[in-house]
Write a protein that holds these residues in place. Structure first.
Motif, PDB file in Angstrom:
ATOM      1  N   PHE B 128       0.817  -1.209   0.000  1.00 41.12           N
ATOM      2  CA  PHE B 128       0.000   0.000   0.000  1.00 41.12           C
ATOM      3  C   PHE B 128       0.853   1.261   0.000  1.00 41.12           C
ATOM      4  N   LYS B 129       2.187   1.077   0.039  1.00 39.11           N
ATOM      5  CA  LYS B 129       3.074   2.236  -0.085  1.00 39.11           C
ATOM      6  C   LYS B 129       3.459   2.455  -1.546  1.00 39.11           C
ATOM      7  N   LEU B 130       3.223   1.418  -2.384  1.00 44.78           N
ATOM      8  CA  LEU B 130       3.543   1.553  -3.805  1.00 44.78           C
ATOM      9  C   LEU B 130       2.479   2.415  -4.477  1.00 44.78           C
ATOM     10  N   SER B 131       2.858   2.996  -5.622  1.00 42.30           N
ATOM     11  CA  SER B 131       1.852   3.759  -6.368  1.00 42.30           C
ATOM     12  C   SER B 131       0.970   2.771  -7.133  1.00 42.30           C
ATOM     13  N   PRO B 132      -0.291   3.132  -7.414  1.00 37.08           N
ATOM     14  CA  PRO B 132      -1.161   2.223  -8.184  1.00 37.08           C
ATOM     15  C   PRO B 132      -0.537   1.815  -9.514  1.00 37.08           C
ATOM     16  N   GLU B 134       2.614   1.438 -10.147  1.00 40.65           N
ATOM     17  CA  GLU B 134       3.664   0.453  -9.871  1.00 40.65           C
ATOM     18  C   GLU B 134       3.042  -0.929  -9.639  1.00 40.65           C
ATOM     19  N   ILE B 135       1.900  -0.947  -8.947  1.00 45.93           N
ATOM     20  CA  ILE B 135       1.214  -2.226  -8.708  1.00 45.93           C
ATOM     21  C   ILE B 135       0.783  -2.831 -10.045  1.00 45.93           C
ATOM     22  N   ALA B 136       0.216  -1.996 -10.911  1.00 48.12           N
ATOM     23  CA  ALA B 136      -0.220  -2.481 -12.231  1.00 48.12           C
ATOM     24  C   ALA B 136       0.980  -3.030 -12.997  1.00 48.12           C
ATOM     25  N   ARG B 137       2.144  -2.355 -12.869  1.00 46.86           N
ATOM     26  CA  ARG B 137       3.335  -2.787 -13.595  1.00 46.86           C
ATOM     27  C   ARG B 137       3.804  -4.151 -13.067  1.00 46.86           C
ATOM     28  N   ARG B 138       3.766  -4.309 -11.737  1.00 43.30           N
ATOM     29  CA  ARG B 138       4.216  -5.585 -11.153  1.00 43.30           C
ATOM     30  C   ARG B 138       3.257  -6.715 -11.519  1.00 43.30           C
ATOM     31  N   VAL B 139       1.953  -6.396 -11.558  1.00 41.15           N
ATOM     32  CA  VAL B 139       0.967  -7.404 -11.962  1.00 41.15           C
ATOM     33  C   VAL B 139       1.218  -7.815 -13.415  1.00 41.15           C
ATOM     34  N   ALA B 140       1.565  -6.833 -14.248  1.00 39.16           N
ATOM     35  CA  ALA B 140       1.864  -7.124 -15.653  1.00 39.16           C
ATOM     36  C   ALA B 140       3.104  -8.004 -15.743  1.00 39.16           C
ATOM     37  N   ASP B 141       4.149  -7.684 -14.962  1.00 41.46           N
ATOM     38  CA  ASP B 141       5.399  -8.453 -15.001  1.00 41.46           C
ATOM     39  C   ASP B 141       5.203  -9.884 -14.526  1.00 41.46           C
ATOM     40  N   ALA B 142       4.201 -10.100 -13.673  1.00 42.24           N
ATOM     41  CA  ALA B 142       3.966 -11.442 -13.150  1.00 42.24           C
ATOM     42  C   ALA B 142       3.151 -12.291 -14.126  1.00 42.24           C
ATOM     43  N   GLY B 143       2.751 -11.704 -15.244  1.00 37.62           N
ATOM     44  CA  GLY B 143       2.014 -12.466 -16.253  1.00 37.62           C
ATOM     45  C   GLY B 143       0.614 -12.843 -15.819  1.00 37.62           C
ATOM     46  N   ALA B 155      -3.390  -6.552 -15.710  1.00 42.38           N
ATOM     47  CA  ALA B 155      -2.773  -5.238 -15.545  1.00 42.38           C
ATOM     48  C   ALA B 155      -3.456  -4.202 -16.436  1.00 42.38           C
ATOM     49  N   VAL B 156      -3.900  -4.636 -17.628  1.00 48.09           N
ATOM     50  CA  VAL B 156      -4.592  -3.712 -18.533  1.00 48.09           C
ATOM     51  C   VAL B 156      -5.871  -3.220 -17.862  1.00 48.09           C
ATOM     52  N   LYS B 157      -6.568  -4.154 -17.183  1.00 46.61           N
ATOM     53  CA  LYS B 157      -7.798  -3.795 -16.484  1.00 46.61           C
ATOM     54  C   LYS B 157      -7.502  -2.815 -15.347  1.00 46.61           C
ATOM     55  N   LEU B 158      -6.400  -3.074 -14.615  1.00 46.65           N
ATOM     56  CA  LEU B 158      -6.038  -2.178 -13.510  1.00 46.65           C
ATOM     57  C   LEU B 158      -5.717  -0.789 -14.039  1.00 46.65           C
ATOM     58  N   TYR B 203      -6.923  -1.063  -3.524  1.00 46.43           N
ATOM     59  CA  TYR B 203      -6.058   0.107  -3.394  1.00 46.43           C
ATOM     60  C   TYR B 203      -5.599   0.572  -4.783  1.00 46.43           C
ATOM     61  N   ALA B 204      -5.248  -0.406  -5.652  1.00 47.66           N
ATOM     62  CA  ALA B 204      -4.694  -0.051  -6.967  1.00 47.66           C
ATOM     63  C   ALA B 204      -5.715   0.644  -7.857  1.00 47.66           C
ATOM     64  N   VAL B 205      -6.993   0.289  -7.740  1.00 49.81           N
ATOM     65  CA  VAL B 205      -7.991   0.915  -8.616  1.00 49.81           C
ATOM     66  C   VAL B 205      -8.638   2.129  -7.952  1.00 49.81           C
ATOM     67  N   GLY B 206      -8.367   2.329  -6.676  1.00 49.66           N
ATOM     68  CA  GLY B 206      -8.889   3.510  -5.994  1.00 49.66           C
ATOM     69  C   GLY B 206     -10.386   3.457  -5.753  1.00 49.66           C
ATOM     70  N   ALA B 207     -10.936   2.236  -5.639  1.00 50.08           N
ATOM     71  CA  ALA B 207     -12.375   2.119  -5.374  1.00 50.08           C
ATOM     72  C   ALA B 207     -12.623   2.214  -3.868  1.00 50.08           C
TER      73      ALA B 207
END
Lengths: 175, 507
Positions: B128-132, B134-143, B155-158, B203-207
């Motif tokens: 929760f200290k990462l930026s949204p 950055e989270i999307a980028r890490r989700v993308a990197d994890a495939g 990640a595209v959805k995020l 947290y990543a989508v800000g809902a």
């Protein structure tokens, strides 16, 4: 001298006006449908229909001299579009359409004569003199002009291969 | 909303869908097992919607578990990681897990049996200290892709939700398909991880809140999730009526929020984003433990199997390996009649068992002849059951009649594009008409026509460009020729003038 200049100017202006008016009022109406039909055609000017280019073919189709199925590369889709445009009834099942095609070079026979490249209507053939040529499959529209030019029959039209993204479920057998 | 829907909305009943025999138990109650590591894994480069990944390894190379095998290519894509350590045996075409049985390119990995982890993805104790972003980028990197079945890159959805405001996050634990219980098992066994993943996505989508929808036929999963979500006020666990297709995005949104996603629209249009429970857990594993998406839970079920259950399967294991582990039954009346990947309603028929489990595989069903529906179609008697059950409010009989007559455009105006292929209509059809197949066929044909149209337009542009180029070249040639001629004339005149001058000088 002024008289001569004035009279010639007047004459020019008067004749110009007459021509302009005649152009406006005595215009020969070109059938606008021809332009619309030409807009539907592939526009590669391949000449496979027997007419010199797509505009001549469009005129012939609108005039009734050629059937709506005249365009080979356009296939079934174009025939259906033309039939709808011109209000012609068309039995789509009777139209022979073996699907989209594209040219392929048999690399072992290509002699690098460069004749195909200049005949290609969409610049889809790559190759230098005495080098093996190759077809850009994304660009080739399957008009078949190159096939006729090839002296060694290295170029052949082949159906576009079916891939996972292109595959279509077959229609269920009728009840 | 029509009168009937209004009435149903008031009584809390749902006006669409069917309730097929669930057949989820006893498989759902069996403990999770792990598939013994197969000797070879087959990893298709395209396991997601979008463009295929590009291999970054060479044939013969040794790779560690979790190492990147193929990188994402383009915006809509997902990378591929090694599910175990071993050697890249080949990069070649294999049969795709698809009813067509067509080939697809894949990386073949020969396991060395050590299952040795390589470098993990970057982890962090407090996501929760990462930026949204950055989270999307890490989700993308994890495939990570949508594990509910559609395999849309998560990640595209995020990232999409950062552009349009998302008020509500919906987590799909519906699992309405009969036979399948992989999400049920996941929620029972990993409720904490799912809830943590939900918090990260939230947290990543800000809902502001997350609604987890779980069908009321999974009381154990509901209890486990309620327990895990107790400390977090923003996560609400809701029991939704067990009704197929509740696990469909649009239906779940309507049931939980009362909002209807417009035709041809996306959930984001009503301020909602939907993720699957499996995806939420994958996000947790990636961010907290640095694990890419290399394994998933697969339900192996069906009458033709001796042993059934939910298995933890490395991506790329062959269906054959799963069947070998679960053993096909010997009795002739229990012989295998059909292999299905996914659920029985929307899953895809497999051409044979030598196809791999991919990221979107929720189940493998080995069905006997008794479990298959009658397939001799009769003429439509216009009973109208199909339109009653259609969750999208379409008239399947009308659409199918048009497709049958070859009038695809007319079928489209009847709402063919809104059909999601859930199969409710074909399930209830008294005449056993394969309605879904009609719709799939028509959708494919329309897409093919569209492709041909685009191709022809493309060809036309090229032809015009060529004509312009030829005209320009001719003009340039003429200009050069004219310039040369002028230069020649000038040279001639200069020579003549010089000759005259020299003559004069000599005279």
């Amino acid at each position: 001298m002024i008289t001569a200049v004035l009279s010639l100017t007047l004459l020019g202006v008067a004749l110009g006006l007459m021509l302009g008016v005649a152009d406006r009022f005595f215009a020969v109406a070109v059938n606008p449908v021809i332009a619309q039909v030409e807009g539907l055609m592939p526009g590669s000017q391949c000449g496979q229909c027997g007419f010199p280019g797509c505009s001549a073919a469009a005129a012939a189709i609108v005039g009734g001299a050629a059937p709506v199925t005249a365009c080979g590369p356009g296939g079934k889709t174009l025939a259906a579009a033309l039939a709808a445009k011109l209000g012609v009834s068309l039995d789509l099942n009777a139209v022979v359409d073996s699907g989209p095609k594209q040219a392929r070079v048999a690399e072992e026979i290509c002699i690098g004569c460069c004749r195909c490249g200049s005949a290609c209507t969409s610049d889809a053939i790559l190759g230098a003199s005495k080098q093996i040529h190759s077809v850009l499959t994304e660009v080739c529209n399957g008009c078949g002009n190159c096939v006729e030019r090839c002296p060694t029959e290295a170029l052949k039209l082949q159906p576009v291969p079916v891939t996972l993204t292109h595959w279509v479920w077959p229609k269920p057998v009728a009840a | 909303m029509g009168l009937m829907e209004r009435l149903f909305a008031r009584t809390g009943k749902i006006a669409w869908g069917v309730h097929p025999d669930e057949r989820k138990r006893p498989v759902a109650d069996l403990p999770l097992a792990r598939l013994p590591l197969p000797r070879r894994l087959f990893l298709p480069l395209q396991q997601h919607i979008g463009s295929a990944a590009r291999p970054v390894v060479q044939v013969g190379q040794q790779v560690a578990k979790g190492q990147l095998l193929a990188a994402a290519h383009g915006e809509f894509s997902a990378p591929l990681h090694a599910p175990t350590s071993g050697r890249v045996a080949a990069i070649e075409d294999i049969t795709a897990p698809h009813p067509s049985g067509l080939p697809c390119p894949a990386i073949v990995l020969e396991a060395d049996g050590e299952d040795r982890w390589g470098e993990r993805l970057p982890t962090c104790d407090d996501p929760f200290k990462l930026s949204p972003g950055e989270i999307a980028r890490r989700v993308a990197d994890a495939g990570i892709v949508g594990l509910g079945g559609a395999s849309f890159p998560s990640a595209v959805k995020l990232a999409l939700s950062q552009r349009s405001a998302v008020a509500t996050l919906i987590i799909n634990g519906g699992e309405c398909e009969p036979y399948l219980s992989c999400d049920d098992r996941l929620m029972r066994d990993f409720a904490d991880e799912v809830v943590d993943g939900v918090r990260i996505v939230l947290y990543a989508v800000g809902a502001s809140r997350a609604l987890v929808g779980i069908e009321d036929n999974k009381p154990e999963a509901l209890a486990a999730m309620r327990e895990a979500a107790k400390p977090f006020a923003s996560i609400e666990i809701h029991a939704v009526p067990a009704r197929y297709p509740m696990g469909s995005e649009k239906q779940l949104i309507q049931t939980l929020t009362g909002k209807e996603v417009p035709a041809k629209g996306r959930p984001a249009d009503v301020g909602v984003l939907v993720h699957n429970v499996g995806t939420a857990r994958a996000v947790h594993r990636a961010l907290r433990h640095g694990e890419p998406l290399i394994e998933r839970i697969v339900t192996v079920n069906g009458g033709a199997l001796e042993r059934r259950g939910n298995l933890l399967v490395p991506i790329g294991a062959l269906v054959e390996d799963l069947l070998a582990f679960c053993k096909l039954a010997f009795a002739p009346q229990r012989s295998l009649a059909r292999l299905v990947m996914g659920g029985p309603m929307m899953g895809s028929l497999l051409p044979h068992a030598r196809v791999p489990v991919v990221k979107g595989t929720s189940g493998v069903l080995a069905l006997t002849a008794d479990e298959l529906p009658a397939i001799t179609p009769g003429p439509c008697i216009r009973c109208g059951y199909c339109s009653k059950v259609c969750p999208m409010g379409l008239l399947p009989l009308e659409i199918a009649a048009r497709v049958h007559a070859g009038e695809l455009t007319a079928a489209e105006t009847c709402g063919l594009t809104d059909c999601m292929g859930c199969g409710c209509c074909a399930y209830v059809c008294t005449a056993h008409i394969p309605l879904t197949q009609y719709f799939q066929h028509a959708k494919g044909e329309l897409a093919a026509q569209q492709r041909i149209k685009l191709r022809q337009q493309h060809g036309k542009r090229l032809a015009t460009a060529r004509a312009e180029r030829l005209a320009r070249e001719a003009k340039e040639k003429a200009a050069i020729a004219a310039a040369r001629k002028a230069a020649r004339n000038a040279a001639k005149a200069a020579a003549a003038a010089q000759a005259v001058a020299s003559e004069e000088a000599s005279a």
